[in-house]
Design a protein around this motif. Structure first.
Motif, mmCIF file in Angstrom:
data_model
loop_
_atom_site.group_PDB
_atom_site.id
_atom_site.type_symbol
_atom_site.label_atom_id
_atom_site.label_comp_id
_atom_site.label_asym_id
_atom_site.label_seq_id
_atom_site.Cartn_x
_atom_site.Cartn_y
_atom_site.Cartn_z
ATOM 1 N N LEU A 245 1.697 9.665 -5.830
ATOM 2 C CA LEU A 245 2.138 10.783 -5.384
ATOM 3 C C LEU A 245 3.216 11.367 -6.477
ATOM 4 O O LEU A 245 3.004 12.533 -6.771
ATOM 5 N N LYS A 246 3.801 10.247 -7.019
ATOM 6 C CA LYS A 246 4.697 10.695 -7.936
ATOM 7 C C LYS A 246 4.356 10.825 -9.254
ATOM 8 O O LYS A 246 5.153 11.152 -10.449
ATOM 9 N N LEU A 247 3.030 10.356 -9.745
ATOM 10 C CA LEU A 247 2.630 10.458 -10.864
ATOM 11 C C LEU A 247 2.476 11.924 -11.304
ATOM 12 O O LEU A 247 2.802 12.386 -12.734
ATOM 13 N N GLY A 248 2.123 12.918 -10.538
ATOM 14 C CA GLY A 248 2.087 14.295 -11.153
ATOM 15 C C GLY A 248 3.461 14.899 -11.506
ATOM 16 O O GLY A 248 3.408 15.786 -12.084
ATOM 17 N N THR A 249 4.520 14.479 -10.825
ATOM 18 C CA THR A 249 5.863 15.178 -11.322
ATOM 19 C C THR A 249 6.543 14.546 -12.127
ATOM 20 O O THR A 249 6.348 13.370 -12.882
ATOM 21 N N PHE B 167 0.757 -1.091 0.029
ATOM 22 C CA PHE B 167 -0.079 0.120 0.249
ATOM 23 C C PHE B 167 0.827 1.245 0.039
ATOM 24 O O PHE B 167 0.353 2.200 -0.679
ATOM 25 N N PHE B 168 1.965 1.106 0.741
ATOM 26 C CA PHE B 168 2.805 2.463 0.835
ATOM 27 C C PHE B 168 3.444 2.589 -0.543
ATOM 28 O O PHE B 168 3.504 3.656 -1.003
ATOM 29 N N ILE B 169 3.848 1.509 -1.370
ATOM 30 C CA ILE B 169 4.375 1.648 -2.826
ATOM 31 C C ILE B 169 3.317 2.287 -3.486
ATOM 32 O O ILE B 169 3.484 3.216 -4.414
ATOM 33 N N ILE B 170 2.215 1.808 -3.574
ATOM 34 C CA ILE B 170 0.842 2.260 -4.348
ATOM 35 C C ILE B 170 0.625 3.641 -4.091
ATOM 36 O O ILE B 170 0.495 4.611 -5.099
ATOM 37 N N ILE B 171 0.660 4.349 -2.955
ATOM 38 C CA ILE B 171 0.643 5.513 -2.473
ATOM 39 C C ILE B 171 1.669 6.484 -3.088
ATOM 40 O O ILE B 171 1.570 7.699 -3.598
ATOM 41 N N ASP B 172 2.885 5.947 -2.902
ATOM 42 C CA ASP B 172 4.001 6.573 -3.332
ATOM 43 C C ASP B 172 3.933 6.844 -4.661
ATOM 44 O O ASP B 172 4.470 7.775 -5.306
ATOM 45 N N SER B 173 3.583 5.872 -5.608
ATOM 46 C CA SER B 173 3.673 5.920 -6.964
ATOM 47 C C SER B 173 2.483 6.745 -7.482
ATOM 48 O O SER B 173 2.689 7.508 -8.399
#
Length: 59
Positions: free
Chosen positions: A55-59, A47-53
């Motif tokens: 969040l990084k989608l917009g950058t 879940f942490f990896i999913i949330i991190d990815s």
């Protein structure tokens, strides 16, 4: 982190959780606790990896 490695880990974590839920009657009691704790930790990290990815989608 490489997206393919993340995807493989996420699939493995959720598959382990599904196998533990589906085969809970056939797993010995002594192993059941440690496998469950390990699966919970893996799913939380997935879940942490999913949330991190996400969040990084917009950058």
């Amino acid at each position: 982190m490489d997206p393919s490695i993340s995807l493989i880990f996420i699939i493995v974590a959720f598959s382990l959780g599904a196998v533990l839920v589906l085969k809970k009657d056939t797993i010995p009691t002594s192993m059941k606790r440690w496998l469950s704790i390990f699966a919970i930790l893996m799913i939380l990290f997935a879940f942490f990896i999913i949330i991190d990815s996400l969040l990084k989608l917009g950058t």
